[in-house]
Design an enzyme around this catalytic site. Structure first.
Site, PDB file in Angstrom:
ATOM      1  N   CYS A 121       0.849  -1.187   0.000  1.00  0.00           N
ATOM      2  CA  CYS A 121       0.000   0.000   0.000  1.00  0.00           C
ATOM      3  C   CYS A 121       0.895   1.252   0.000  1.00  0.00           C
ATOM      4  O   CYS A 121       1.654   1.458  -0.949  1.00  0.00           O
ATOM      5  CB  CYS A 121      -0.954  -0.050   1.191  1.00  0.00           C
ATOM      6  SG  CYS A 121      -2.195   1.265   1.232  1.00  0.00           S
ATOM      7  N   ASP A 169      -8.476  -3.943  -7.596  1.00  0.00           N
ATOM      8  CA  ASP A 169      -8.063  -2.922  -6.634  1.00  0.00           C
ATOM      9  C   ASP A 169      -8.527  -1.543  -7.098  1.00  0.00           C
ATOM     10  O   ASP A 169      -7.993  -0.996  -8.073  1.00  0.00           O
ATOM     11  CB  ASP A 169      -6.540  -2.957  -6.479  1.00  0.00           C
ATOM     12  CG  ASP A 169      -6.020  -2.072  -5.367  1.00  0.00           C
ATOM     13  OD1 ASP A 169      -6.781  -1.226  -4.866  1.00  0.00           O
ATOM     14  OD2 ASP A 169      -4.845  -2.237  -4.994  1.00  0.00           O
ATOM     15  N   HIS A 200      -7.371  -5.011  -3.221  1.00  0.00           N
ATOM     16  CA  HIS A 200      -6.330  -4.345  -2.441  1.00  0.00           C
ATOM     17  C   HIS A 200      -6.095  -5.104  -1.131  1.00  0.00           C
ATOM     18  O   HIS A 200      -7.020  -5.638  -0.535  1.00  0.00           O
ATOM     19  CB  HIS A 200      -6.771  -2.910  -2.128  1.00  0.00           C
ATOM     20  CG  HIS A 200      -5.696  -2.048  -1.584  1.00  0.00           C
ATOM     21  ND1 HIS A 200      -4.664  -1.564  -2.357  1.00  0.00           N
ATOM     22  CD2 HIS A 200      -5.462  -1.587  -0.322  1.00  0.00           C
ATOM     23  CE1 HIS A 200      -3.866  -0.839  -1.613  1.00  0.00           C
ATOM     24  NE2 HIS A 200      -4.312  -0.838  -0.378  1.00  0.00           N
TER      25      HIS A 200
END
Length: 233
Positions: A121, A169, A200
């Site tokens: 991330c 995502d 994600h």
């Protein structure tokens, strides 16, 4: 597998790091770079995951200048707090701190091979930047958010870099992935892997078979790209 919390000293202060020490060292080290929630149980588990593979694994607290020791959940309230803290976070200083963590890892007893950076991330973007800015041996970026804002860095990538993305995502959409792929297409050191059915966060919170597959690819990448010193496997 022993773990500990250490302080990493920098010219402008010190910050904490979660350290996971392998029972059977392979001579290499990995700096595990956090998501927007801090050094959470998920991040510590990824750190332990690499230690189980033989890597000395270091997870630095990159939010130490804003709120040291942060560990948030995925609740609505914590999400809002996380985004607020990210707004106060300096990516420039974060990359420098990753460099300090890598130097710390390299200086530990038994590290005779290479040092890699693995981020998720926010950490995925920082791993991308680390590949261009830091003297590390390899980088892996899982679903890095915001890479498209720094595509000018792509030409300067010198460390081997593997980027993972999830096809579902929403934080790194298909058009964004297209732009990233285009930007790095001329750099032979960069590879991209898309898990089309993954969302994600799949490396920490995804399906077990997806985690297993991605981790196997990550291990293979590190095995091929980290330099081998005396005692490293």
């Amino acid at each position: 597998m022993p773990t500990r919390n250490d302080q990493i000293i920098t010219p402008d202060g010190s910050f904490g790091a979660y350290i996971s020490v392998p029972d059977k060292p392979n001579g290499h080290a990995v700096v595990v770079v956090q998501e927007i929630f801090g050094v959470t149980p998920h991040i510590r588990e990824v750190t332990d995951r690499y230690a189980r593979e033989g890597y000395l694994a270091v997870a630095p607290d990159l939010f130490w200048r804003v709120e040291p020791g942060l560990s948030l959940t995925h609740s609505k309230e914590d999400m809002q707090r996380a985004f607020s803290i990210v707004g106060q976070f300096s990516e420039e200083l974060g990359v420098l701190d990753i460099g300090h963590a890598a130097a710390y890892a390299k200086a530990q007893p038994g590290i005779t091979g290479g040092v890699a950076v693995v981020g998720m991330c926010l950490g995925g973007k920082l791993a991308y930047l680390a590949a261009a800015r830091l003297p590390v041996d390899a980088c892996i970026a899982f679903y890095g958010v915001g890479i498209e804002k720094d595509l000018a860095e792509a030409g300067g990538i010198t460390a081997p870099l593997l980027m993972f993305f999830g096809g579902k995502d929403k934080y790194v959409s298909a058009p964004v992935r297209h732009d990233i792929k285009k930007a790095v297409s001329g750099n032979a050191k960069v590879a991209i892997r898309v898990y089309e059915e993954a969302d994600h966060g799949f490396y920490t919170r995804g399906e077990p078979d997806v985690i297993k597959s991605a981790h196997a690819e990550a291990k293979d990448f590190l095995s091929k790209n980290l330099p081998h010193g005396a005692g490293a496997a």
